[in-house]
Design an enzyme around this catalytic site. Structure first.
Site, PDB file in Angstrom:
ATOM      1  N   ARG A   1     -15.549 -13.531   0.082  1.00 47.12           N
ATOM      2  CA  ARG A   1     -14.421 -13.286  -1.277  1.00 47.12           C
ATOM      3  C   ARG A   1     -14.335 -14.190  -1.425  1.00 47.12           C
ATOM      4  O   ARG A   1     -14.246 -15.591  -0.999  1.00 47.12           O
ATOM      5  CB  ARG A   1     -13.877 -12.331  -0.600  1.00 47.12           C
ATOM      6  CG  ARG A   1     -12.069 -12.187  -2.024  1.00 47.12           C
ATOM      7  CD  ARG A   1     -11.075 -12.163  -0.363  1.00 47.12           C
ATOM      8  NE  ARG A   1     -10.746 -13.255  -0.368  1.00 47.12           N
ATOM      9  CZ  ARG A   1      -8.734 -13.105  -0.367  1.00 47.12           C
ATOM     10  NH1 ARG A   1      -8.393 -12.394  -0.254  1.00 47.12           N
ATOM     11  NH2 ARG A   1      -8.460 -14.689  -0.433  1.00 47.12           N
TER      12      ARG A   1
ATOM     13  N   TRP B   1       3.190 -10.276  -6.054  1.00 44.23           N
ATOM     14  CA  TRP B   1       2.596 -11.316  -4.908  1.00 44.23           C
ATOM     15  C   TRP B   1       0.949 -10.527  -4.375  1.00 44.23           C
ATOM     16  O   TRP B   1       1.034  -9.631  -4.164  1.00 44.23           O
ATOM     17  CB  TRP B   1       3.558 -11.758  -3.370  1.00 44.23           C
ATOM     18  CG  TRP B   1       2.778 -12.977  -3.695  1.00 44.23           C
ATOM     19  CD1 TRP B   1       2.446 -14.013  -3.744  1.00 44.23           C
ATOM     20  CD2 TRP B   1       1.883 -12.633  -2.106  1.00 44.23           C
ATOM     21  NE1 TRP B   1       2.011 -14.574  -2.398  1.00 44.23           N
ATOM     22  CE2 TRP B   1       1.635 -14.177  -1.891  1.00 44.23           C
ATOM     23  CE3 TRP B   1       1.387 -11.951  -1.194  1.00 44.23           C
ATOM     24  CZ2 TRP B   1       1.111 -14.353  -0.617  1.00 44.23           C
ATOM     25  CZ3 TRP B   1       0.650 -12.092   0.007  1.00 44.23           C
ATOM     26  CH2 TRP B   1       0.755 -13.580   0.278  1.00 44.23           C
TER      27      TRP B   1
ATOM     28  N   GLU C   1     -12.931  -6.470   6.155  1.00 47.03           N
ATOM     29  CA  GLU C   1     -12.298  -8.093   5.769  1.00 47.03           C
ATOM     30  C   GLU C   1     -12.411  -8.409   7.500  1.00 47.03           C
ATOM     31  O   GLU C   1     -11.636  -7.840   8.224  1.00 47.03           O
ATOM     32  CB  GLU C   1     -11.497  -8.243   5.490  1.00 47.03           C
ATOM     33  CG  GLU C   1     -10.762  -9.366   5.419  1.00 47.03           C
ATOM     34  CD  GLU C   1      -9.446  -9.807   4.478  1.00 47.03           C
ATOM     35  OE1 GLU C   1      -8.532  -8.394   4.763  1.00 47.03           O
ATOM     36  OE2 GLU C   1      -8.790 -10.122   3.262  1.00 47.03           O
TER      37      GLU C   1
ATOM     38  N   TYR D   1      -2.543 -18.017  -4.302  1.00 47.13           N
ATOM     39  CA  TYR D   1      -3.123 -17.244  -3.125  1.00 47.13           C
ATOM     40  C   TYR D   1      -4.389 -17.987  -3.150  1.00 47.13           C
ATOM     41  O   TYR D   1      -5.415 -17.680  -3.725  1.00 47.13           O
ATOM     42  CB  TYR D   1      -2.415 -15.936  -3.789  1.00 47.13           C
ATOM     43  CG  TYR D   1      -3.200 -15.045  -2.636  1.00 47.13           C
ATOM     44  CD1 TYR D   1      -3.187 -14.747  -0.963  1.00 47.13           C
ATOM     45  CD2 TYR D   1      -4.377 -14.220  -2.676  1.00 47.13           C
ATOM     46  CE1 TYR D   1      -3.465 -14.647  -0.458  1.00 47.13           C
ATOM     47  CE2 TYR D   1      -5.429 -13.140  -1.894  1.00 47.13           C
ATOM     48  CZ  TYR D   1      -5.032 -13.185  -0.411  1.00 47.13           C
ATOM     49  OH  TYR D   1      -5.524 -12.544   0.266  1.00 47.13           O
TER      50      TYR D   1
ATOM     51  N   ARG E   1      -8.753   0.535   1.296  1.00 49.72           N
ATOM     52  CA  ARG E   1      -8.364  -0.768   2.479  1.00 49.72           C
ATOM     53  C   ARG E   1      -7.170  -0.475   3.238  1.00 49.72           C
ATOM     54  O   ARG E   1      -7.228  -1.462   4.290  1.00 49.72           O
ATOM     55  CB  ARG E   1      -7.927  -1.956   1.199  1.00 49.72           C
ATOM     56  CG  ARG E   1      -9.494  -2.412  -0.200  1.00 49.72           C
ATOM     57  CD  ARG E   1      -9.431  -3.795  -0.338  1.00 49.72           C
ATOM     58  NE  ARG E   1      -9.451  -4.281   0.878  1.00 49.72           N
ATOM     59  CZ  ARG E   1      -8.938  -5.557   2.109  1.00 49.72           C
ATOM     60  NH1 ARG E   1      -8.148  -5.392   1.525  1.00 49.72           N
ATOM     61  NH2 ARG E   1      -9.370  -5.966   2.996  1.00 49.72           N
TER      62      ARG E   1
ATOM     63  N   ASP F   1     -10.268 -10.919  -5.527  1.00 53.65           N
ATOM     64  CA  ASP F   1      -8.899 -10.417  -5.178  1.00 53.65           C
ATOM     65  C   ASP F   1      -8.174 -10.839  -5.794  1.00 53.65           C
ATOM     66  O   ASP F   1      -7.558 -12.079  -5.866  1.00 53.65           O
ATOM     67  CB  ASP F   1      -8.276 -10.889  -3.637  1.00 53.65           C
ATOM     68  CG  ASP F   1      -7.118 -10.117  -3.073  1.00 53.65           C
ATOM     69  OD1 ASP F   1      -6.839  -8.670  -3.899  1.00 53.65           O
ATOM     70  OD2 ASP F   1      -6.742 -10.358  -2.210  1.00 53.65           O
TER      71      ASP F   1
ATOM     72  N   GLU G   1      -4.730  -2.593   1.123  1.00 49.24           N
ATOM     73  CA  GLU G   1      -4.345  -3.269   1.912  1.00 49.24           C
ATOM     74  C   GLU G   1      -2.491  -2.811   2.328  1.00 49.24           C
ATOM     75  O   GLU G   1      -2.521  -3.112   3.425  1.00 49.24           O
ATOM     76  CB  GLU G   1      -4.770  -4.322   1.739  1.00 49.24           C
ATOM     77  CG  GLU G   1      -4.243  -5.297   0.879  1.00 49.24           C
ATOM     78  CD  GLU G   1      -4.253  -7.060   0.708  1.00 49.24           C
ATOM     79  OE1 GLU G   1      -5.321  -6.760   0.734  1.00 49.24           O
ATOM     80  OE2 GLU G   1      -2.835  -7.644   0.651  1.00 49.24           O
TER      81      GLU G   1
ATOM     82  N   GLU H   1     -10.543  -6.759  -5.431  1.00 50.78           N
ATOM     83  CA  GLU H   1     -10.071  -5.614  -5.131  1.00 50.78           C
ATOM     84  C   GLU H   1      -8.531  -6.270  -5.234  1.00 50.78           C
ATOM     85  O   GLU H   1      -7.868  -7.102  -6.402  1.00 50.78           O
ATOM     86  CB  GLU H   1      -9.581  -6.738  -3.313  1.00 50.78           C
ATOM     87  CG  GLU H   1      -9.155  -6.962  -2.399  1.00 50.78           C
ATOM     88  CD  GLU H   1      -8.707  -7.344  -1.793  1.00 50.78           C
ATOM     89  OE1 GLU H   1     -10.072  -8.002  -1.137  1.00 50.78           O
ATOM     90  OE2 GLU H   1      -7.771  -7.432  -1.163  1.00 50.78           O
TER      91      GLU H   1
ATOM     92  N   HIS I   1      -4.845  -9.550  -6.029  1.00 53.38           N
ATOM     93  CA  HIS I   1      -3.306  -9.386  -5.465  1.00 53.38           C
ATOM     94  C   HIS I   1      -2.416  -8.568  -6.410  1.00 53.38           C
ATOM     95  O   HIS I   1      -1.519  -9.403  -6.007  1.00 53.38           O
ATOM     96  CB  HIS I   1      -3.109 -10.592  -5.009  1.00 53.38           C
ATOM     97  CG  HIS I   1      -2.347 -11.235  -3.656  1.00 53.38           C
ATOM     98  ND1 HIS I   1      -1.513 -11.501  -3.141  1.00 53.38           N
ATOM     99  CD2 HIS I   1      -3.859 -10.840  -2.855  1.00 53.38           C
ATOM    100  CE1 HIS I   1      -1.479 -11.111  -1.823  1.00 53.38           C
ATOM    101  NE2 HIS I   1      -2.808 -11.183  -1.376  1.00 53.38           N
TER     102      HIS I   1
HETATM  103  O1  EZ4 Z   1      -1.929 -11.238   1.566  1.00 50.63           O
HETATM  104  O2  EZ4 Z   1      -2.532 -10.100   5.244  1.00 50.63           O
HETATM  105  O3  EZ4 Z   1      -6.836  -9.146   1.541  1.00 50.63           O
HETATM  106  N1  EZ4 Z   1      -6.342 -10.429   2.221  1.00 50.63           N
HETATM  107  C1  EZ4 Z   1      -4.553  -9.957   1.926  1.00 50.63           C
HETATM  108  C2  EZ4 Z   1      -4.334 -10.966   2.667  1.00 50.63           C
HETATM  109  C3  EZ4 Z   1      -2.563 -10.723   2.450  1.00 50.63           C
HETATM  110  C4  EZ4 Z   1      -1.819 -11.090   3.600  1.00 50.63           C
HETATM  111  C5  EZ4 Z   1      -0.166  -9.947   3.884  1.00 50.63           C
HETATM  112  O4  EZ4 Z   1       0.509 -10.058   5.377  1.00 50.63           O
HETATM  113  O5  EZ4 Z   1      -5.111 -10.464   0.385  1.00 50.63           O
HETATM  114  O6  EZ4 Z   1      -4.216 -12.537   2.816  1.00 50.63           O
HETATM  115 CO    CO Z   2      -6.102  -8.853  -0.370  1.00 55.36          CO
END
Ligand code: EZ4
Ligand code: CO
Length: 403
Positions: free
Chosen positions: A147, A403, A340, A159, A284, A211, A263, A237, A213
């Site tokens: 990733r 986020w 993951e 992030y 996920r 990702d 997730e 993702e 997010h």
């Molecule tokens: O932000 O696990 O794909 N993984 C992620 C993670 C999440 C954290 C949140 O607790 O996006 O890093």
């Molecule tokens: Co993620």
């Protein structure tokens, strides 16, 4: 086999973990993960005040009934705190059942569909060049799926790209959440440039993932997905928060870039429409947040009939216990996609001795009975809980962002 006692162990070997340990009158015990990153003590209170007292004396062999008892019996269904508590209990009960059968967990699920499970790890960089270097290094270490994330030029690290975010081991131990800065219009043209450079550097015989997010809208995702098509991503993702499941229809109408989400999901109801309308390619959900082995099995079996494959969430805050449960499910599951695996601090490995192991770009279960993960309570005692928060995100004008 009666449940005689249940312990909740909270420790921070670099990350906070909430571990459930269920003891029985046969001398067998099992352990489960009940961690919710940044909200750990809410699960501890839920377990101690509302779950443990009603489970003492129950038959540990009746996993499904206990799951239903905690799910339906609470009246207040679903939600991350309730479902993490149920997950912790469920993972521990499957551990006990497999130990009682004298088999590794994957055997009682139906036996192995594969010998090892493909993982992906994360690479982040402050610049495209840094990310490219990181991906080359992972490739050289034997990874087959990676990733890749990059910071937005002119803005602080976001992030997955710098030390202030979720990826730094222990980097989240602070009094207040870190505030990150987000800009969609600066981000959208940057990502295709990253993946063009990555393909030039590492070629096509490697799976590349990204990702977002939960930060985009459906039409922004459609644009990004189209722009990324030439680079053939394994997936994009969490493009959009999935509270509105039908919003993924719009994404699907515009792009063939595969989509992964889930997730933060807790139950099959969070992904029912996404799966049955074939709006996603990978689901996920992970054992610690979606109802343990019982929850995962139900969701993944449902996903199988719609060509949706698994991709259990596995960052550092999903403990080695949940990782053990995931890897056993992955080994059995016919519609396994990818796992993951972010890795752990040395202290975390020491606190949770485990039979599963990493072999290059793969994880193997090992042949220990149960899920093969234990907790060393003496090590746990050396790493007390420390309040910690996930970051939050704001747009450049200060508006709170997903986020
Ligand atoms: O932000 O696990 O794909 N993984 C992620 C993670 C999440 C954290 C949140 O607790 O996006 O890093
Ligand atoms: Co993620």
């Amino acid at each position: 086999m009666k449940i005689t006692a249940i312990k909740v162990i909270v420790a921070s070997p670099g990350r906070n973990f909430v571990t459930v340990k269920i003891m029985t009158d046969q001398g067998l015990y099992g352990i489960g993960d009940a961690t919710v990153n940044g909200r750990e003590m809410a699960v501890v209170a839920y377990l101690q005040e509302h779950v443990i007292p009603i489970l003492i004396g129950k038959d540990a062999a009746r996993i499904e009934d206990i799951w239903q008892y905690l799910y339906k019996g609470a009246y207040w269904r679903r939600g991350p705190i309730t479902m993490a508590a149920i997950s912790g209990v469920d993972i521990a009960l499957w551990d006990i059942k497999a130990k009682a059968a004298n088999m590794p967990l994957y055997q009682i699920l139906g036996g192995a569909s594969r010998d090892k499970v493909m993982i992906y790890q994360h690479v982040g960089g402050l610049t495209i060049e840094q990310t490219v270097e990181g991906v080359i290094a992972k490739r050289e270490a034997g990874h087959v799926a990676i990733r890749a994330q990059v910071s937005i030029p002119g803005l602080p690290p976001i992030y997955g790209t710098g030390p202030s975010t979720d990826q730094a081991a222990g980097g989240m131990v602070q009094a207040l959440p870190v505030e990150e800065v987000w800009s969609t219009h600066k981000y959208l043209p940057l990502v295709p440039k990253l993946f063009q450079k990555l393909r030039d550097a590492v070629g096509w015989d490697v799976h590349l993932l990204h990702d977002t997010h939960h930060r985009l809208t459906p039409i922004e995702t459609a644009r990004l997905g189209k722009d990324l098509e030439p680079y053939r991503l394994f997936w994009l993702e969490d493009p959009v928060p999935a509270e509105l499941q039908e919003s993924f229809r719009l994404i699907r109408q515009h792009t063939t870039t595969p989509i992964a989400v889930g997730e933060v999901f807790n139950t099959i109801w969070d992904c029912q429409q996404l799966i049955s309308e074939q709006l996603i390619d990978y689901i996920r959900v992970t054992s610690v947040h979606a109802g343990g082995v019982t929850g995962l099995r139900r969701i993944f079996d449902f996903a199988a009939i719609y060509h949706v494959r698994s991709a259990c969430h596995g960052p550092m805050d999903v403990s080695p216990v949940a990782m053990g449960a995931n890897v056993h499910v992955d080994r059995w599951l016919p519609n396994f996609g990818i796992q993951e695996y972010s890795g752990y601090t040395e202290a975390t490995h020491e606190m949770f001795p485990h039979s599963w192991q990493q072999e290059g770009g793969f994880l193997v279960t090992g042949e220990a009975i149960g899920h093969g993960v234990d907790i060393d309570e003496k090590v746990a005692a050396r790493h007390p809980y420390k309040a910690a928060y996930l970051p939050v995100a704001r747009a450049e004008d200060g508006t709170m962002w997903s986020w």
